[in-house]
Design a protein around this motif. Structure first.
Motif, PDB file in Angstrom:
ATOM      1  N   TYR A  60      41.550  46.364  41.350  1.00 35.82           N
ATOM      2  CA  TYR A  60      42.013  45.348  42.293  1.00 35.82           C
ATOM      3  C   TYR A  60      42.633  46.043  43.503  1.00 35.82           C
ATOM      4  CZ  TYR A  60      41.597  42.018  38.451  1.00 35.82           C
ATOM      5  OH  TYR A  60      41.118  41.252  37.414  1.00 35.82           O
ATOM      6  N   ALA A  61      42.324  45.557  44.671  1.00 34.62           N
ATOM      7  CA  ALA A  61      43.009  46.018  45.867  1.00 34.62           C
ATOM      8  C   ALA A  61      44.481  45.636  45.767  1.00 34.62           C
ATOM      9  CB  ALA A  61      42.385  45.384  47.101  1.00 34.62           C
ATOM     10  N   ASP A  62      45.332  46.450  46.332  1.00 33.89           N
ATOM     11  CA  ASP A  62      46.771  46.187  46.262  1.00 33.89           C
ATOM     12  C   ASP A  62      47.121  44.808  46.803  1.00 33.89           C
ATOM     13  OD1 ASP A  62      47.856  49.605  47.010  1.00 33.89           O
ATOM     14  OD2 ASP A  62      47.271  48.646  45.121  1.00 33.89           O
ATOM     15  N   SER A  63      46.383  44.368  47.810  1.00 33.78           N
ATOM     16  CA  SER A  63      46.695  43.101  48.470  1.00 33.78           C
ATOM     17  C   SER A  63      46.448  41.881  47.583  1.00 33.78           C
ATOM     18  CB  SER A  63      45.872  42.963  49.754  1.00 33.78           C
ATOM     19  OG  SER A  63      44.494  43.049  49.458  1.00 33.78           O
ATOM     20  N   VAL A  64      45.695  42.057  46.481  1.00 29.92           N
ATOM     21  CA  VAL A  64      45.381  40.904  45.621  1.00 29.92           C
ATOM     22  C   VAL A  64      45.893  41.069  44.197  1.00 29.92           C
ATOM     23  CG1 VAL A  64      43.320  40.470  47.018  1.00 29.92           C
ATOM     24  CG2 VAL A  64      43.108  41.697  44.830  1.00 29.92           C
ATOM     25  N   LYS A  65      46.453  42.208  43.890  1.00 25.18           N
ATOM     26  CA  LYS A  65      46.954  42.442  42.529  1.00 25.18           C
ATOM     27  C   LYS A  65      47.972  41.388  42.134  1.00 25.18           C
ATOM     28  CE  LYS A  65      46.360  47.418  41.969  1.00 25.18           C
ATOM     29  NZ  LYS A  65      47.032  48.740  41.959  1.00 25.18           N
ATOM     30  N   GLY A  66      47.802  40.880  40.924  1.00 29.74           N
ATOM     31  CA  GLY A  66      48.715  39.865  40.415  1.00 29.74           C
ATOM     32  C   GLY A  66      48.359  38.452  40.832  1.00 29.74           C
ATOM     33  N   ARG A  67      47.411  38.314  41.753  1.00 34.20           N
ATOM     34  CA  ARG A  67      46.999  36.975  42.228  1.00 34.20           C
ATOM     35  C   ARG A  67      45.549  36.673  41.878  1.00 34.20           C
ATOM     36  NH1 ARG A  67      46.780  35.932  47.535  1.00 34.20           N
ATOM     37  NH2 ARG A  67      46.377  38.106  48.144  1.00 34.20           N
ATOM     38  N   PHE A  68      44.694  37.682  41.919  1.00 35.57           N
ATOM     39  CA  PHE A  68      43.271  37.506  41.664  1.00 35.57           C
ATOM     40  C   PHE A  68      42.918  38.104  40.305  1.00 35.57           C
ATOM     41  CE2 PHE A  68      41.630  37.479  46.352  1.00 35.57           C
ATOM     42  CZ  PHE A  68      42.552  36.488  46.653  1.00 35.57           C
ATOM     43  N   THR A  69      41.942  37.494  39.636  1.00 33.74           N
ATOM     44  CA  THR A  69      41.452  37.997  38.360  1.00 33.74           C
ATOM     45  C   THR A  69      39.940  37.991  38.362  1.00 33.74           C
ATOM     46  OG1 THR A  69      43.394  37.136  37.200  1.00 33.74           O
ATOM     47  CG2 THR A  69      41.483  37.745  35.863  1.00 33.74           C
ATOM     48  N   ILE A  70      39.351  39.147  38.086  1.00 31.46           N
ATOM     49  CA  ILE A  70      37.898  39.255  37.994  1.00 31.46           C
ATOM     50  C   ILE A  70      37.485  39.154  36.534  1.00 31.46           C
ATOM     51  CG2 ILE A  70      37.854  41.788  37.811  1.00 31.46           C
ATOM     52  CD1 ILE A  70      35.369  41.726  39.671  1.00 31.46           C
ATOM     53  N   SER A  71      36.355  38.526  36.296  1.00 31.02           N
ATOM     54  CA  SER A  71      35.809  38.439  34.943  1.00 31.02           C
ATOM     55  C   SER A  71      34.309  38.280  35.034  1.00 31.02           C
ATOM     56  CB  SER A  71      36.442  37.286  34.154  1.00 31.02           C
ATOM     57  OG  SER A  71      36.160  36.041  34.769  1.00 31.02           O
ATOM     58  N   ARG A  72      33.635  38.462  33.912  1.00 32.36           N
ATOM     59  CA  ARG A  72      32.187  38.309  33.893  1.00 32.36           C
ATOM     60  C   ARG A  72      31.765  37.716  32.564  1.00 32.36           C
ATOM     61  NH1 ARG A  72      29.731  43.941  35.068  1.00 32.36           N
ATOM     62  NH2 ARG A  72      27.771  42.889  34.525  1.00 32.36           N
ATOM     63  N   THR A  78      26.833  35.898  35.114  1.00 30.38           N
ATOM     64  CA  THR A  78      27.721  35.357  36.134  1.00 30.38           C
ATOM     65  C   THR A  78      29.015  36.157  36.208  1.00 30.38           C
ATOM     66  OG1 THR A  78      26.810  33.143  35.819  1.00 30.38           O
ATOM     67  CG2 THR A  78      28.919  33.292  36.948  1.00 30.38           C
ATOM     68  N   LEU A  79      29.421  36.394  37.431  1.00 32.02           N
ATOM     69  CA  LEU A  79      30.667  37.063  37.765  1.00 32.02           C
ATOM     70  C   LEU A  79      31.613  36.035  38.368  1.00 32.02           C
ATOM     71  CD1 LEU A  79      32.163  39.871  38.320  1.00 32.02           C
ATOM     72  CD2 LEU A  79      31.157  39.679  40.619  1.00 32.02           C
ATOM     73  N   TYR A  80      32.900  36.171  38.071  1.00 33.03           N
ATOM     74  CA  TYR A  80      33.892  35.235  38.585  1.00 33.03           C
ATOM     75  C   TYR A  80      35.019  35.978  39.300  1.00 33.03           C
ATOM     76  CZ  TYR A  80      31.668  32.189  35.139  1.00 33.03           C
ATOM     77  OH  TYR A  80      30.756  31.479  34.411  1.00 33.03           O
ATOM     78  N   LEU A  81      35.661  35.264  40.205  1.00 31.53           N
ATOM     79  CA  LEU A  81      36.893  35.740  40.805  1.00 31.53           C
ATOM     80  C   LEU A  81      37.846  34.549  40.884  1.00 31.53           C
ATOM     81  CD1 LEU A  81      38.314  38.242  42.052  1.00 31.53           C
ATOM     82  CD2 LEU A  81      37.693  37.297  44.293  1.00 31.53           C
ATOM     83  N   GLN A  82      38.857  34.546  40.030  1.00 29.81           N
ATOM     84  CA  GLN A  82      39.884  33.521  40.069  1.00 29.81           C
ATOM     85  C   GLN A  82      40.940  33.952  41.070  1.00 29.81           C
ATOM     86  OE1 GLN A  82      40.082  30.468  38.395  1.00 29.81           O
ATOM     87  NE2 GLN A  82      41.847  30.153  39.748  1.00 29.81           N
ATOM     88  N   MET A  83      41.153  33.120  42.067  1.00 31.13           N
ATOM     89  CA  MET A  83      42.086  33.460  43.133  1.00 31.13           C
ATOM     90  C   MET A  83      43.223  32.443  43.127  1.00 31.13           C
ATOM     91  SD  MET A  83      39.436  34.470  46.187  1.00 31.13           S
ATOM     92  CE  MET A  83      38.883  32.804  46.449  1.00 31.13           C
ATOM     93  N   ASN A  84      44.417  32.917  42.815  1.00 29.59           N
ATOM     94  CA  ASN A  84      45.614  32.085  42.800  1.00 29.59           C
ATOM     95  C   ASN A  84      46.580  32.546  43.882  1.00 29.59           C
ATOM     96  OD1 ASN A  84      44.575  30.775  40.481  1.00 29.59           O
ATOM     97  ND2 ASN A  84      45.581  32.257  39.133  1.00 29.59           N
ATOM     98  N   GLY A  85      47.507  31.691  44.234  1.00 31.43           N
ATOM     99  CA  GLY A  85      48.490  32.073  45.238  1.00 31.43           C
ATOM    100  C   GLY A  85      47.869  32.508  46.545  1.00 31.43           C
ATOM    101  N   LEU A  86      46.856  31.789  46.986  1.00 28.83           N
ATOM    102  CA  LEU A  86      46.122  32.203  48.192  1.00 28.83           C
ATOM    103  C   LEU A  86      47.021  32.190  49.427  1.00 28.83           C
ATOM    104  CD1 LEU A  86      42.760  30.505  47.359  1.00 28.83           C
ATOM    105  CD2 LEU A  86      43.039  32.918  47.943  1.00 28.83           C
ATOM    106  N   LYS A  87      46.762  33.148  50.295  1.00 31.70           N
ATOM    107  CA  LYS A  87      47.514  33.315  51.531  1.00 31.70           C
ATOM    108  C   LYS A  87      46.555  33.207  52.716  1.00 31.70           C
ATOM    109  CE  LYS A  87      50.492  36.704  49.216  1.00 31.70           C
ATOM    110  NZ  LYS A  87      51.010  38.101  49.260  1.00 31.70           N
ATOM    111  N   PRO A  88      47.061  32.865  53.886  1.00 33.51           N
ATOM    112  CA  PRO A  88      46.176  32.805  55.058  1.00 33.51           C
ATOM    113  C   PRO A  88      45.438  34.115  55.303  1.00 33.51           C
ATOM    114  CG  PRO A  88      48.233  31.687  55.528  1.00 33.51           C
ATOM    115  CD  PRO A  88      48.398  32.330  54.183  1.00 33.51           C
ATOM    116  N   GLU A  89      46.057  35.232  54.983  1.00 30.96           N
ATOM    117  CA  GLU A  89      45.397  36.526  55.185  1.00 30.96           C
ATOM    118  C   GLU A  89      44.249  36.774  54.201  1.00 30.96           C
ATOM    119  OE1 GLU A  89      48.689  35.974  54.808  1.00 30.96           O
ATOM    120  OE2 GLU A  89      49.642  37.590  53.663  1.00 30.96           O
ATOM    121  N   ASP A  90      44.069  35.912  53.224  1.00 36.02           N
ATOM    122  CA  ASP A  90      42.913  35.999  52.334  1.00 36.02           C
ATOM    123  C   ASP A  90      41.672  35.353  52.947  1.00 36.02           C
ATOM    124  OD1 ASP A  90      45.132  35.317  49.609  1.00 36.02           O
ATOM    125  OD2 ASP A  90      44.274  37.262  50.149  1.00 36.02           O
ATOM    126  N   THR A  91      41.829  34.709  54.088  1.00 39.17           N
ATOM    127  CA  THR A  91      40.703  34.066  54.752  1.00 39.17           C
ATOM    128  C   THR A  91      39.659  35.091  55.135  1.00 39.17           C
ATOM    129  OG1 THR A  91      42.047  32.249  55.610  1.00 39.17           O
ATOM    130  CG2 THR A  91      40.006  32.762  56.790  1.00 39.17           C
TER     131      THR A  91
END
Length: 126
Positions: A60-72, A78-91
């Protein structure tokens, strides 16, 4: 046809969540490392997260650690990316990539990934 196709992007308020999916076809999915990347306007494409073929190693990139979770889900290709606590800089436009070299690390070059999807847009409003 060998391809990966992303879905699940959208517009969400800051603090919200999204789950991205990437479905592969035409390849033996469980033989490939998979990754998520993003590119914001005017910026270079950057690695967000990646996972080896059996899920044994993730990055995980430092900027998303603890907020994003990758799984397959290998049976579903199928690959997934669960993104929680989204920030405007994630745009950004989020891309899925696959590569037969089963290596996942922050030092792996973006250009080393062989197969790319068309991307799905994620927009986070403040």
């Amino acid at each position: 046809q060998v391809q990966v196709v992303e879905s699940g992007g959208g517009l969400v308020q800051a603090g919200g969540s999204l789950r991205l999916s990437c479905t592969a076809s035409g390849l033996h999915f469980d033989g490939y490392a998979m990754g998520w990347f993003r590119q914001a306007p005017g910026k270079e494409r950057e690695g967000v997260s990646c996972i080896t073929w059996n899920g044994g190693n993730t990055y995980y990139a430092d900027s998303v650690k603890g907020r994003f979770t990758i799984s397959r889900d290998n049976p579903k290709s199928t690959l997934y990316l669960q993104m929680n606590g989204l920030k405007p800089e994630d745009t950004a436009m989020y891309y899925c990539a696959a590569d037969y070299t089963d290596y996942c690390s922050g030092s792996r070059a973006v250009a080393s990934w062989a197969l790319w999807g068309q991307g799905t847009q994620v927009t986070v409003s403040s």
